[in-house]
Design a protein around this motif. Structure first.
Motif, PDB file in Angstrom:
ATOM      1  N   ASP A 124       0.857  -1.187   0.000  1.00 20.31           N
ATOM      2  CA  ASP A 124       0.000   0.000   0.000  1.00 20.31           C
ATOM      3  C   ASP A 124       0.889   1.231   0.000  1.00 20.31           C
ATOM      4  OD1 ASP A 124      -2.892  -0.800   0.181  1.00 20.31           O
ATOM      5  OD2 ASP A 124      -2.111  -1.957   1.857  1.00 20.31           O
ATOM      6  N   CYS A 125       0.552   2.204  -0.857  1.00 21.88           N
ATOM      7  CA  CYS A 125       1.396   3.379  -1.068  1.00 21.88           C
ATOM      8  C   CYS A 125       0.722   4.639  -0.513  1.00 21.88           C
ATOM      9  CB  CYS A 125       1.684   3.565  -2.549  1.00 21.88           C
ATOM     10  SG  CYS A 125       2.548   2.175  -3.308  1.00 21.88           S
ATOM     11  N   ILE A 126       1.418   5.293   0.396  1.00 16.63           N
ATOM     12  CA  ILE A 126       0.953   6.552   0.974  1.00 16.63           C
ATOM     13  C   ILE A 126       1.685   7.661   0.233  1.00 16.63           C
ATOM     14  CG2 ILE A 126       0.785   7.908   3.089  1.00 16.63           C
ATOM     15  CD1 ILE A 126       1.418   4.876   4.331  1.00 16.63           C
ATOM     16  N   ILE A 127       0.983   8.398  -0.608  1.00 22.02           N
ATOM     17  CA  ILE A 127       1.604   9.418  -1.448  1.00 22.02           C
ATOM     18  C   ILE A 127       1.340  10.796  -0.847  1.00 22.02           C
ATOM     19  CG2 ILE A 127       1.790  10.377  -3.766  1.00 22.02           C
ATOM     20  CD1 ILE A 127       0.522   7.792  -4.807  1.00 22.02           C
TER      21      ILE A 127
ATOM     22  N   LEU B 243      -6.057   3.847   0.335  1.00 18.04           N
ATOM     23  CA  LEU B 243      -4.740   4.119  -0.221  1.00 18.04           C
ATOM     24  C   LEU B 243      -4.603   3.374  -1.543  1.00 18.04           C
ATOM     25  CD1 LEU B 243      -2.563   3.659   3.002  1.00 18.04           C
ATOM     26  CD2 LEU B 243      -3.179   5.833   1.910  1.00 18.04           C
ATOM     27  N   ILE B 244      -3.626   3.758  -2.347  1.00 12.98           N
ATOM     28  CA  ILE B 244      -3.331   3.046  -3.588  1.00 12.98           C
ATOM     29  C   ILE B 244      -2.530   1.796  -3.250  1.00 12.98           C
ATOM     30  CG2 ILE B 244      -1.967   3.151  -5.709  1.00 12.98           C
ATOM     31  CD1 ILE B 244      -2.748   6.108  -5.882  1.00 12.98           C
ATOM     32  N   GLY B 245      -2.959   0.643  -3.751  1.00 12.64           N
ATOM     33  CA  GLY B 245      -2.248  -0.586  -3.413  1.00 12.64           C
ATOM     34  C   GLY B 245      -2.450  -1.685  -4.437  1.00 12.64           C
ATOM     35  N   GLY B 246      -1.773  -2.792  -4.201  1.00 14.96           N
ATOM     36  CA  GLY B 246      -1.873  -3.959  -5.070  1.00 14.96           C
ATOM     37  C   GLY B 246      -1.108  -5.117  -4.455  1.00 14.96           C
ATOM     38  N   PHE B 247      -1.019  -6.220  -5.184  1.00 19.54           N
ATOM     39  CA  PHE B 247      -0.379  -7.424  -4.646  1.00 19.54           C
ATOM     40  C   PHE B 247       0.978  -7.666  -5.299  1.00 19.54           C
ATOM     41  CE2 PHE B 247      -4.916  -8.077  -3.939  1.00 19.54           C
ATOM     42  CZ  PHE B 247      -4.916  -8.445  -2.597  1.00 19.54           C
ATOM     43  N   MET B 248       1.897  -8.191  -4.505  1.00 21.45           N
ATOM     44  CA  MET B 248       3.213  -8.521  -5.015  1.00 21.45           C
ATOM     45  C   MET B 248       3.140  -9.771  -5.878  1.00 21.45           C
ATOM     46  SD  MET B 248       6.782  -9.142  -2.912  1.00 21.45           S
ATOM     47  CE  MET B 248       6.493 -10.880  -2.556  1.00 21.45           C
TER      48      MET B 248
END
Length: 230
Positions: free
Chosen positions: A17-20, A46-51
């Motif tokens: 998850d990316c905290i911009i 938040l903006i996120g995704g899976f590895m």
């Protein structure tokens, strides 16, 4: 890659998850999106995704950020891992949070795939899904510590800036007013800024001198034992 070993062990999803954070010369802001899938579809996130199997965490975070927002080659830092069993009602998921810093005016979301992406002043951010509020709180605390001991604050400014903009940035990060004379004297004593022969004529009748962060000089000073401390 086939699962050859550890077949009897539980399989757990790993997310990023990316905290911009961004700064627009007035206040610290945060990028949020409306979630497009269940659970919690339509709520702020938040903006996120899976590895993926062929990535490490840093690569996954960079891919997610660039794929969804078009942002690349920006400051990113791994923050913390969140692993409570019930943190994601969809499936057992561990999330590793990252925070990123950008200058809002210099970075546009080119090729963005998130039509719901929106900047929020940090003080007016809505309630977020899962444990994303806790992620933001920890990221803010980390940012405040880093800003006092590292020059990462310049990642939030344009290449050329006034002392007024620099002070406004630090006041926004620290959430408190700073004495103008003390602030300017402190930064001048650090000797990591270059005053340019240019002025911003929009802020006063005589204008305000523009400055630039001298990264090469800063790097040399660090090699000599210099410590950035406000």
């Amino acid at each position: 890659m086939a699962l050859t070993y550890y077949k009897t062990e539980d399989q757990v999803l790993l997310a990023v998850d990316c905290i911009i954070f961004g700064f627009d010369e007035e206040e610290l802001k945060l990028v949020l999106v409306k979630r497009s899938m269940e659970p919690e579809r339509g709520k702020w996130s938040l903006i996120g995704g899976f590895m993926k199997k062929d990535e490490d965490l840093d690569q996954a975070a960079a891919r997610v950020l660039e794929t969804l927002t078009g942002l690349s080659d920006i400051y990113m830092e791994q923050l913390y891992a969140y692993s409570k069993v019930d943190r994601d009602p969809g499936q057992r998921t561990v999330s590793v949070a990252y925070f990123a810093l950008i200058d809002v005016a210099s970075h546009q979301f080119e090729g963005v795939q998130l039509e719901t992406a929106q900047w929020f002043p940090l003080s007016q951010a809505p309630h977020l899904i899962f444990d994303h509020n806790a992620m933001v709180e920890k990221a803010v605390a980390r940012l405040r510590r880093r800003a006092m001991t590292m020059p990462i604050g310049f990642e939030l400014l344009p290449e050329k800036f006034t002392m007024r903009q620099l002070q406004a940035l630090y006041e926004s990060i620290l959430d408190k007013k700073l004495d103008k004379r003390n602030f300017i004297n402190k930064f001048k004593s650090l000797d990591v800024l270059i005053r340019l022969d240019e002025k911003d004529m929009t802020v006063a009748r005589k204008g305000a001198y523009l400055y630039r962060f001298d990264k090469e000089k800063y790097d040399r000073k660090v090699e000599e034992g210099f410590s950035f401390k406000l």
